[in-house]
Design a protein around this motif. Structure first.
Motif, PDB file in Angstrom:
ATOM      1  N   TYR A 199       0.811  -1.225   0.000  1.00 44.18           N
ATOM      2  CA  TYR A 199       0.000   0.000   0.000  1.00 44.18           C
ATOM      3  C   TYR A 199       0.843   1.272   0.000  1.00 44.18           C
ATOM      4  O   TYR A 199       0.304   2.372   0.081  1.00 44.18           O
ATOM      5  N   ARG A 242       2.444   4.271  -1.450  1.00 43.94           N
ATOM      6  CA  ARG A 242       2.165   5.002  -2.698  1.00 43.94           C
ATOM      7  C   ARG A 242       2.621   6.436  -2.556  1.00 43.94           C
ATOM      8  O   ARG A 242       2.314   7.107  -1.583  1.00 43.94           O
ATOM      9  N   TRP A 243       3.296   6.934  -3.618  1.00 45.68           N
ATOM     10  CA  TRP A 243       3.774   8.317  -3.616  1.00 45.68           C
ATOM     11  C   TRP A 243       2.641   9.324  -3.459  1.00 45.68           C
ATOM     12  O   TRP A 243       2.769  10.324  -2.781  1.00 45.68           O
ATOM     13  N   ASP A 244       1.498   9.051  -4.098  1.00 46.08           N
ATOM     14  CA  ASP A 244       0.449  10.078  -4.111  1.00 46.08           C
ATOM     15  C   ASP A 244      -0.295  10.199  -2.770  1.00 46.08           C
ATOM     16  O   ASP A 244      -1.237  10.973  -2.647  1.00 46.08           O
ATOM     17  N   GLU A 245       0.127   9.428  -1.761  1.00 48.13           N
ATOM     18  CA  GLU A 245      -0.495   9.570  -0.438  1.00 48.13           C
ATOM     19  C   GLU A 245       0.512  10.043   0.598  1.00 48.13           C
ATOM     20  O   GLU A 245       0.313   9.841   1.797  1.00 48.13           O
ATOM     21  N   MET A 246       1.600  10.640   0.133  1.00 49.67           N
ATOM     22  CA  MET A 246       2.695  10.992   1.037  1.00 49.67           C
ATOM     23  C   MET A 246       2.745  12.496   1.337  1.00 49.67           C
ATOM     24  O   MET A 246       3.810  13.098   1.385  1.00 49.67           O
ATOM     25  N   ALA A 247       1.575  13.089   1.544  1.00 55.57           N
ATOM     26  CA  ALA A 247       1.531  14.536   1.798  1.00 55.57           C
ATOM     27  C   ALA A 247       2.356  14.920   3.034  1.00 55.57           C
ATOM     28  O   ALA A 247       3.046  15.945   3.042  1.00 55.57           O
ATOM     29  N   GLU A 248       2.296  14.104   4.092  1.00 59.77           N
ATOM     30  CA  GLU A 248       3.030  14.428   5.323  1.00 59.77           C
ATOM     31  C   GLU A 248       4.542  14.360   5.099  1.00 59.77           C
ATOM     32  O   GLU A 248       5.296  15.154   5.663  1.00 59.77           O
ATOM     33  N   ARG A 254      -3.722   4.883   7.472  1.00 56.37           N
ATOM     34  CA  ARG A 254      -4.964   5.158   6.749  1.00 56.37           C
ATOM     35  C   ARG A 254      -5.479   3.903   6.044  1.00 56.37           C
ATOM     36  O   ARG A 254      -6.636   3.851   5.641  1.00 56.37           O
ATOM     37  N   HIS A 255      -4.627   2.881   5.881  1.00 58.20           N
ATOM     38  CA  HIS A 255      -5.050   1.653   5.211  1.00 58.20           C
ATOM     39  C   HIS A 255      -5.330   0.508   6.180  1.00 58.20           C
ATOM     40  O   HIS A 255      -5.664  -0.598   5.751  1.00 58.20           O
ATOM     41  N   GLN A 278       0.657   7.410   6.652  1.00 55.45           N
ATOM     42  CA  GLN A 278       0.061   6.935   5.396  1.00 55.45           C
ATOM     43  C   GLN A 278      -0.425   5.493   5.565  1.00 55.45           C
ATOM     44  O   GLN A 278      -1.521   5.137   5.141  1.00 55.45           O
ATOM     45  N   GLN A 279       0.403   4.656   6.197  1.00 59.48           N
ATOM     46  CA  GLN A 279       0.052   3.248   6.380  1.00 59.48           C
ATOM     47  C   GLN A 279      -1.202   3.089   7.252  1.00 59.48           C
ATOM     48  O   GLN A 279      -2.067   2.276   6.957  1.00 59.48           O
TER      49      GLN A 279
END
Ligand SMILES: *Cc1c(COP(=O)(O)O)cnc(C)c1O
Length: 387
Positions: free
Chosen positions: A11, A13-19, A241-242, A238-239
Protein backbone atom coordinates in the motif's frame (compact mmCIF):
# COMPACT_ATOMS: atom_id res chain seq x y z
CA UNK A 1 4.70 -16.29 -7.52
CA UNK A 2 1.54 -15.33 -5.65
CA UNK A 3 2.83 -12.70 -3.28
CA UNK A 4 6.08 -10.84 -3.29
CA UNK A 5 5.36 -8.21 -0.66
CA UNK A 6 3.92 -8.58 2.83
CA UNK A 7 0.74 -6.75 3.96
CA UNK A 8 1.15 -2.95 4.28
CA UNK A 9 4.15 -2.82 1.92
CA UNK A 10 1.70 -3.26 -0.97
CA UNK A 11 0.00 0.00 0.00
CA UNK A 12 3.02 2.31 -0.13
CA UNK A 13 2.16 5.00 -2.70
CA UNK A 14 3.77 8.32 -3.62
CA UNK A 15 0.45 10.08 -4.11
CA UNK A 16 -0.50 9.57 -0.44
CA UNK A 17 2.70 10.99 1.04
CA UNK A 18 1.53 14.54 1.80
CA UNK A 19 3.03 14.43 5.32
CA UNK A 20 6.39 13.30 3.96
CA UNK A 21 6.36 16.12 1.41
CA UNK A 22 5.39 18.56 4.15
CA UNK A 23 8.26 17.47 6.40
CA UNK A 24 10.75 17.86 3.54
CA UNK A 25 9.37 21.28 2.64
CA UNK A 26 9.57 22.27 6.31
CA UNK A 27 13.24 21.16 6.17
CA UNK A 28 12.71 19.58 9.57
CA UNK A 29 13.10 15.81 9.89
CA UNK A 30 13.91 15.99 13.60
CA UNK A 31 10.65 15.93 15.54
CA UNK A 32 11.53 18.59 18.10
CA UNK A 33 12.32 21.33 15.58
CA UNK A 34 9.31 21.10 13.25
CA UNK A 35 7.57 24.45 12.70
CA UNK A 36 4.10 23.20 13.65
CA UNK A 37 2.94 20.06 15.48
CA UNK A 38 5.43 17.36 14.51
CA UNK A 39 4.40 14.47 12.27
CA UNK A 40 5.62 12.15 15.05
CA UNK A 41 3.19 13.75 17.53
CA UNK A 42 0.36 13.52 15.01
CA UNK A 43 1.13 9.85 14.56
CA UNK A 44 1.11 9.30 18.32
CA UNK A 45 -2.26 11.08 18.72
CA UNK A 46 -3.71 8.99 15.88
CA UNK A 47 -2.50 5.76 17.48
CA UNK A 48 -3.92 6.76 20.87
CA UNK A 49 -7.29 7.41 19.23
CA UNK A 50 -7.29 4.40 16.92
CA UNK A 51 -6.17 1.89 19.57
CA UNK A 52 -7.69 3.48 22.64
CA UNK A 53 -4.26 3.77 24.26
CA UNK A 54 -3.52 6.31 26.99
CA UNK A 55 -0.21 7.55 25.56
CA UNK A 56 1.95 6.50 22.62
CA UNK A 57 5.60 7.22 21.83
CA UNK A 58 7.25 6.64 18.45
CA UNK A 59 10.71 5.03 18.36
CA UNK A 60 12.91 3.42 15.67
CA UNK A 61 11.83 -0.20 15.83
CA UNK A 62 9.95 -2.80 17.84
CA UNK A 63 13.07 -3.96 19.67
CA UNK A 64 13.74 -0.44 20.94
CA UNK A 65 10.09 -0.21 21.99
CA UNK A 66 10.55 -3.34 24.10
CA UNK A 67 13.79 -1.97 25.58
CA UNK A 68 12.08 1.28 26.45
CA UNK A 69 9.09 -0.46 28.04
CA UNK A 70 11.46 -2.60 30.13
CA UNK A 71 13.57 0.37 31.26
CA UNK A 72 10.33 2.10 32.29
CA UNK A 73 9.77 -0.64 34.89
CA UNK A 74 12.84 0.62 36.83
CA UNK A 75 14.24 -2.91 37.22
CA UNK A 76 17.24 -4.09 39.23
CA UNK A 77 20.10 -5.51 37.13
CA UNK A 78 19.60 -9.22 36.55
CA UNK A 79 15.88 -9.34 37.33
CA UNK A 80 14.16 -12.18 35.48
CA UNK A 81 11.72 -11.34 32.69
CA UNK A 82 9.32 -14.14 31.72
CA UNK A 83 8.96 -14.40 27.94
CA UNK A 84 7.17 -16.85 25.61
CA UNK A 85 9.18 -19.91 24.59
CA UNK A 86 7.93 -19.27 21.05
CA UNK A 87 8.63 -15.78 19.76
CA UNK A 88 11.08 -13.75 17.69
CA UNK A 89 14.56 -13.64 19.25
CA UNK A 90 14.31 -9.82 19.50
CA UNK A 91 12.30 -10.32 22.68
CA UNK A 92 15.21 -12.13 24.37
CA UNK A 93 17.69 -9.60 22.94
CA UNK A 94 15.72 -6.63 24.26
CA UNK A 95 15.57 -8.17 27.75
CA UNK A 96 19.30 -8.95 27.78
CA UNK A 97 20.31 -5.55 26.46
CA UNK A 98 18.53 -4.02 29.48
CA UNK A 99 20.74 -6.09 31.81
CA UNK A 100 17.87 -8.48 32.58
CA UNK A 101 17.60 -12.25 32.24
CA UNK A 102 14.98 -13.77 29.88
CA UNK A 103 13.23 -16.87 31.26
CA UNK A 104 11.25 -18.85 28.66
CA UNK A 105 7.71 -19.90 29.57
CA UNK A 106 5.99 -22.68 27.63
CA UNK A 107 3.10 -21.89 25.31
CA UNK A 108 -0.39 -23.22 24.55
CA UNK A 109 -1.64 -24.79 21.31
CA UNK A 110 -1.91 -21.33 19.68
CA UNK A 111 1.72 -20.56 20.68
CA UNK A 112 0.76 -18.00 23.32
CA UNK A 113 2.49 -17.86 26.72
CA UNK A 114 0.63 -20.14 29.16
CA UNK A 115 -0.18 -17.94 32.19
CA UNK A 116 -0.65 -20.98 34.46
CA UNK A 117 3.11 -21.66 34.27
CA UNK A 118 4.20 -18.32 35.73
CA UNK A 119 5.57 -18.16 39.28
CA UNK A 120 3.19 -16.47 41.73
CA UNK A 121 5.59 -13.57 42.31
CA UNK A 122 6.40 -12.78 38.64
CA UNK A 123 6.98 -9.03 38.28
CA UNK A 124 7.84 -8.66 34.59
CA UNK A 125 6.18 -10.67 31.84
CA UNK A 126 6.20 -10.19 28.07
CA UNK A 127 3.45 -11.87 26.06
CA UNK A 128 3.71 -11.88 22.26
CA UNK A 129 0.71 -12.02 19.93
CA UNK A 130 2.43 -14.14 17.30
CA UNK A 131 1.10 -14.26 13.74
CA UNK A 132 -1.76 -12.00 14.68
CA UNK A 133 -3.10 -14.44 17.27
CA UNK A 134 -4.13 -12.44 20.31
CA UNK A 135 -3.23 -14.51 23.35
CA UNK A 136 -4.49 -14.67 26.94
CA UNK A 137 -3.24 -12.15 29.51
CA UNK A 138 -1.82 -13.28 32.84
CA UNK A 139 -3.57 -11.53 35.73
CA UNK A 140 -2.01 -9.59 38.58
CA UNK A 141 1.36 -8.94 36.93
CA UNK A 142 2.70 -5.45 37.86
CA UNK A 143 4.59 -5.08 34.58
CA UNK A 144 2.84 -6.92 31.77
CA UNK A 145 4.18 -5.97 28.33
CA UNK A 146 2.22 -6.98 25.22
CA UNK A 147 4.52 -7.44 22.23
CA UNK A 148 2.11 -6.59 19.45
CA UNK A 149 4.71 -6.46 16.65
CA UNK A 150 2.76 -9.05 14.64
CA UNK A 151 -0.79 -8.10 15.64
CA UNK A 152 -1.41 -4.42 14.89
CA UNK A 153 -5.19 -3.91 15.00
CA UNK A 154 -5.94 -7.11 16.93
CA UNK A 155 -8.40 -7.16 19.82
CA UNK A 156 -8.89 -9.01 23.08
CA UNK A 157 -12.18 -10.81 23.77
CA UNK A 158 -13.33 -7.82 25.89
CA UNK A 159 -12.87 -5.47 22.91
CA UNK A 160 -9.69 -3.75 24.05
CA UNK A 161 -6.99 -3.46 21.41
CA UNK A 162 -4.02 -5.80 21.66
CA UNK A 163 -1.16 -3.81 23.16
CA UNK A 164 -3.30 -1.62 25.40
CA UNK A 165 -4.32 -4.06 28.15
CA UNK A 166 -1.12 -4.25 30.21
CA UNK A 167 1.40 -1.81 31.64
CA UNK A 168 2.77 -1.27 28.10
CA UNK A 169 2.40 -2.50 24.54
CA UNK A 170 4.95 -2.48 21.73
CA UNK A 171 4.55 -2.37 17.95
CA UNK A 172 6.82 -2.74 14.93
CA UNK A 173 6.67 -1.25 11.44
CA UNK A 174 9.36 -3.53 10.03
CA UNK A 175 8.95 -4.50 6.37
CA UNK A 176 7.33 -7.84 7.24
CA UNK A 177 4.65 -6.52 9.63
CA UNK A 178 1.02 -5.56 9.06
CA UNK A 179 1.92 -1.87 8.56
CA UNK A 180 5.41 -0.87 7.46
CA UNK A 181 7.83 2.01 7.19
CA UNK A 182 10.75 -0.34 6.53
CA UNK A 183 11.84 0.03 10.13
CA UNK A 184 9.79 1.66 12.84
CA UNK A 185 8.43 1.11 16.30
CA UNK A 186 5.99 2.40 18.83
CA UNK A 187 5.33 1.92 22.51
CA UNK A 188 2.05 2.65 24.28
CA UNK A 189 1.62 2.89 28.05
CA UNK A 190 -1.40 2.97 30.32
CA UNK A 191 -0.06 5.43 32.91
CA UNK A 192 0.74 9.01 31.81
CA UNK A 193 3.54 9.20 34.43
CA UNK A 194 5.19 6.18 32.83
CA UNK A 195 4.94 7.97 29.50
CA UNK A 196 6.83 10.96 30.95
CA UNK A 197 9.58 8.65 32.15
CA UNK A 198 9.78 6.87 28.78
CA UNK A 199 9.78 10.16 26.87
CA UNK A 200 12.65 11.44 28.95
CA UNK A 201 14.68 8.22 28.69
CA UNK A 202 14.21 8.12 24.90
CA UNK A 203 15.58 11.70 24.66
CA UNK A 204 18.86 11.36 26.65
CA UNK A 205 17.10 11.59 30.03
CA UNK A 206 16.17 15.19 29.31
CA UNK A 207 13.21 17.48 29.65
CA UNK A 208 12.42 18.94 26.28
CA UNK A 209 10.59 22.02 25.19
CA UNK A 210 9.72 21.90 21.49
CA UNK A 211 12.23 23.85 19.40
CA UNK A 212 14.78 24.20 22.21
CA UNK A 213 17.97 22.46 23.32
CA UNK A 214 17.11 19.81 25.93
CA UNK A 215 17.58 20.53 29.65
CA UNK A 216 18.61 18.18 32.43
CA UNK A 217 17.18 18.66 35.88
CA UNK A 218 19.20 17.84 38.96
CA UNK A 219 18.92 14.10 39.50
CA UNK A 220 18.02 13.37 35.86
CA UNK A 221 18.80 9.75 35.08
CA UNK A 222 20.74 8.86 31.98
CA UNK A 223 18.92 7.94 28.78
CA UNK A 224 19.49 7.05 25.16
CA UNK A 225 18.37 8.45 21.83
CA UNK A 226 15.31 6.68 20.44
CA UNK A 227 13.62 9.83 19.02
CA UNK A 228 11.49 9.13 15.95
CA UNK A 229 12.33 10.52 12.52
CA UNK A 230 9.69 12.72 10.90
CA UNK A 231 10.07 11.11 7.47
CA UNK A 232 9.44 7.67 8.95
CA UNK A 233 6.47 8.90 11.01
CA UNK A 234 5.02 10.37 7.80
CA UNK A 235 5.11 6.97 6.09
CA UNK A 236 3.51 5.40 9.17
CA UNK A 237 0.65 7.93 9.02
CA UNK A 238 0.06 6.93 5.40
CA UNK A 239 0.05 3.25 6.38
CA UNK A 240 -2.44 3.79 9.21
CA UNK A 241 -4.96 5.16 6.75
CA UNK A 242 -5.05 1.65 5.21
CA UNK A 243 -5.26 -0.35 8.43
CA UNK A 244 -9.01 -1.03 8.41
CA UNK A 245 -8.94 -1.94 4.73
CA UNK A 246 -6.02 -4.35 5.28
CA UNK A 247 -7.69 -5.99 8.30
CA UNK A 248 -11.00 -6.41 6.42
CA UNK A 249 -9.30 -7.86 3.36
CA UNK A 250 -7.32 -10.31 5.49
CA UNK A 251 -10.60 -11.38 7.14
CA UNK A 252 -12.15 -12.04 3.74
CA UNK A 253 -9.16 -14.01 2.43
CA UNK A 254 -9.03 -15.96 5.68
CA UNK A 255 -12.67 -16.98 5.32
CA UNK A 256 -12.08 -18.11 1.74
CA UNK A 257 -9.00 -20.23 2.40
CA UNK A 258 -10.44 -21.56 5.62
CA UNK A 259 -13.55 -22.78 3.75
CA UNK A 260 -11.55 -24.26 0.87
CA UNK A 261 -9.38 -26.37 3.16
CA UNK A 262 -11.41 -29.52 3.47
CA UNK A 263 -10.90 -30.92 6.88
CA UNK A 264 -8.69 -33.92 6.40
CA UNK A 265 -8.27 -35.73 9.72
CA UNK A 266 -4.48 -35.40 9.33
CA UNK A 267 -4.51 -31.64 8.54
CA UNK A 268 -6.27 -29.39 11.04
CA UNK A 269 -6.69 -25.64 11.12
CA UNK A 270 -5.58 -23.91 14.31
CA UNK A 271 -8.55 -21.95 15.65
CA UNK A 272 -8.69 -18.18 15.16
CA UNK A 273 -10.67 -15.77 17.33
CA UNK A 274 -12.70 -12.78 16.11
CA UNK A 275 -10.06 -10.39 17.47
CA UNK A 276 -7.10 -12.06 15.75
CA UNK A 277 -5.41 -10.29 12.86
CA UNK A 278 -5.74 -12.87 10.10
CA UNK A 279 -2.22 -12.67 8.71
CA UNK A 280 -2.30 -16.38 7.89
CA UNK A 281 -4.18 -19.62 8.11
CA UNK A 282 -2.20 -21.85 10.45
CA UNK A 283 -2.42 -25.60 10.02
CA UNK A 284 -1.27 -28.46 12.20
CA UNK A 285 -0.37 -31.68 10.41
CA UNK A 286 -0.16 -35.18 11.84
CA UNK A 287 3.58 -35.64 11.48
CA UNK A 288 6.72 -33.59 10.79
CA UNK A 289 7.14 -35.64 7.56
CA UNK A 290 3.70 -34.62 6.28
CA UNK A 291 4.43 -30.98 7.24
CA UNK A 292 7.70 -31.03 5.31
CA UNK A 293 5.99 -32.59 2.29
CA UNK A 294 3.35 -29.83 2.36
CA UNK A 295 6.09 -27.20 2.69
CA UNK A 296 8.00 -28.57 -0.29
CA UNK A 297 4.92 -28.98 -2.52
CA UNK A 298 3.67 -25.45 -1.83
CA UNK A 299 7.14 -23.95 -2.32
CA UNK A 300 7.59 -25.86 -5.62
CA UNK A 301 4.36 -24.31 -6.87
CA UNK A 302 5.46 -20.81 -5.86
CA UNK A 303 2.81 -20.69 -3.11
CA UNK A 304 4.15 -18.87 -0.04
CA UNK A 305 4.16 -20.61 3.33
CA UNK A 306 6.38 -20.70 6.38
CA UNK A 307 7.03 -22.59 9.58
CA UNK A 308 7.36 -21.28 13.14
CA UNK A 309 10.48 -23.38 13.87
CA UNK A 310 12.66 -20.26 13.95
CA UNK A 311 10.73 -18.91 16.93
CA UNK A 312 11.55 -21.79 19.31
CA UNK A 313 13.73 -19.93 21.81
CA UNK A 314 14.91 -22.80 24.07
CA UNK A 315 16.61 -24.18 20.94
CA UNK A 316 17.82 -20.79 19.66
CA UNK A 317 21.60 -20.20 19.94
CA UNK A 318 21.08 -16.84 21.67
CA UNK A 319 19.06 -18.39 24.49
CA UNK A 320 20.54 -21.91 24.49
CA UNK A 321 24.25 -20.97 24.42
CA UNK A 322 24.05 -17.87 26.65
CA UNK A 323 26.90 -16.06 24.93
CA UNK A 324 27.48 -12.36 25.61
CA UNK A 325 29.67 -9.60 24.19
CA UNK A 326 30.62 -8.69 27.77
CA UNK A 327 33.86 -10.29 28.99
CA UNK A 328 32.16 -11.46 32.20
CA UNK A 329 29.08 -12.87 30.44
CA UNK A 330 26.74 -10.07 31.62
CA UNK A 331 23.81 -10.27 32.14
CA UNK A 332 23.60 -14.07 31.96
CA UNK A 333 26.14 -14.19 34.80
CA UNK A 334 23.51 -12.66 37.11
CA UNK A 335 21.48 -15.89 36.94
CA UNK A 336 22.46 -17.41 40.30
CA UNK A 337 20.70 -20.70 39.60
CA UNK A 338 17.81 -19.87 41.92
CA UNK A 339 14.24 -20.92 41.27
CA UNK A 340 13.17 -17.65 39.64
CA UNK A 341 15.50 -18.26 36.67
CA UNK A 342 14.28 -21.80 35.95
CA UNK A 343 12.60 -22.20 32.53
CA UNK A 344 8.88 -22.78 32.98
CA UNK A 345 7.61 -25.92 31.25
CA UNK A 346 5.91 -29.11 32.42
CA UNK A 347 7.81 -31.34 30.00
CA UNK A 348 11.02 -29.53 29.09
CA UNK A 349 9.25 -27.96 26.05
CA UNK A 350 8.90 -31.40 24.38
CA UNK A 351 5.28 -31.04 23.27
CA UNK A 352 5.93 -27.52 21.96
CA UNK A 353 8.95 -28.68 19.94
CA UNK A 354 6.81 -31.43 18.43
CA UNK A 355 3.92 -29.03 17.74
CA UNK A 356 6.18 -26.59 15.89
CA UNK A 357 7.62 -29.38 13.73
CA UNK A 358 4.06 -30.14 12.57
CA UNK A 359 2.95 -26.55 12.02
CA UNK A 360 2.69 -24.63 8.76
CA UNK A 361 1.44 -21.08 8.10
CA UNK A 362 -0.29 -20.07 4.90
CA UNK A 363 -0.03 -16.28 4.57
CA UNK A 364 -2.94 -14.22 3.29
CA UNK A 365 -2.82 -11.36 0.79
CA UNK A 366 -4.86 -8.23 1.55
CA UNK A 367 -3.77 -6.61 -1.71
CA UNK A 368 -5.53 -9.16 -3.93
CA UNK A 369 -9.11 -8.55 -5.04
CA UNK A 370 -11.78 -11.14 -4.15
CA UNK A 371 -11.23 -13.11 -7.38
CA UNK A 372 -7.46 -13.21 -6.80
CA UNK A 373 -7.92 -14.36 -3.22
CA UNK A 374 -10.39 -17.06 -4.29
CA UNK A 375 -7.94 -18.30 -6.92
CA UNK A 376 -5.05 -18.36 -4.43
CA UNK A 377 -7.19 -20.20 -1.88
CA UNK A 378 -8.12 -22.87 -4.44
CA UNK A 379 -4.50 -23.43 -5.46
CA UNK A 380 -3.34 -23.83 -1.86
CA UNK A 381 -6.26 -26.12 -1.00
CA UNK A 382 -5.72 -28.29 -4.10
CA UNK A 383 -2.01 -28.68 -3.28
CA UNK A 384 -2.75 -29.77 0.28
CA UNK A 385 -5.59 -32.10 -0.80
CA UNK A 386 -3.23 -33.90 -3.19
CA UNK A 387 -0.59 -34.68 -0.53
C1 LIG B 1 9.44 -8.06 14.49
C2 LIG B 1 9.29 -8.41 15.90
C3 LIG B 1 9.98 -7.72 16.91
C4 LIG B 1 11.03 -6.69 16.63
O1 LIG B 1 10.59 -5.62 15.88
P1 LIG B 1 11.67 -4.78 15.03
O2 LIG B 1 10.90 -3.59 14.60
O3 LIG B 1 12.09 -5.66 13.89
O4 LIG B 1 12.79 -4.45 15.93
C5 LIG B 1 9.72 -8.06 18.22
N1 LIG B 1 8.86 -9.03 18.53
C6 LIG B 1 8.19 -9.72 17.60
C7 LIG B 1 7.22 -10.76 18.03
C8 LIG B 1 8.40 -9.46 16.25
O5 LIG B 1 7.75 -10.17 15.34
Amino acid sequence: MLRRLPYGANYLRWDEMAELRGAIEDKALFRYISSGTSVSSRLERLVEERLGATRALAVHNGTEALRLALMGTRPAAGDPVYIPAVTFVAVAGAVLSCGLVPVPVDVDERCALDPTLLPADAQRVIVAHMEGMVGPLPQGIPYLIEDTAQAMGGRHADGRHAGTAGYAGTFSFHHAKVLTSGEGGLVVVRDPDDWELLRSYHDHGSDREHGKYPVWREGSFYGENFCANEAVAAVQLQQFRHLDEILASLEQHHRMLSTELHDRPDIRQVSRTDGDVKVSVRIELDSPELRDRALNELTDKGLPCWTLDKYFLPGHPVVRDRASVYADGFPWNLDDGSERYRPRSRDGFRATRHLLARTLCLPLAPELDAAGQAQAAKEVAATLAAL
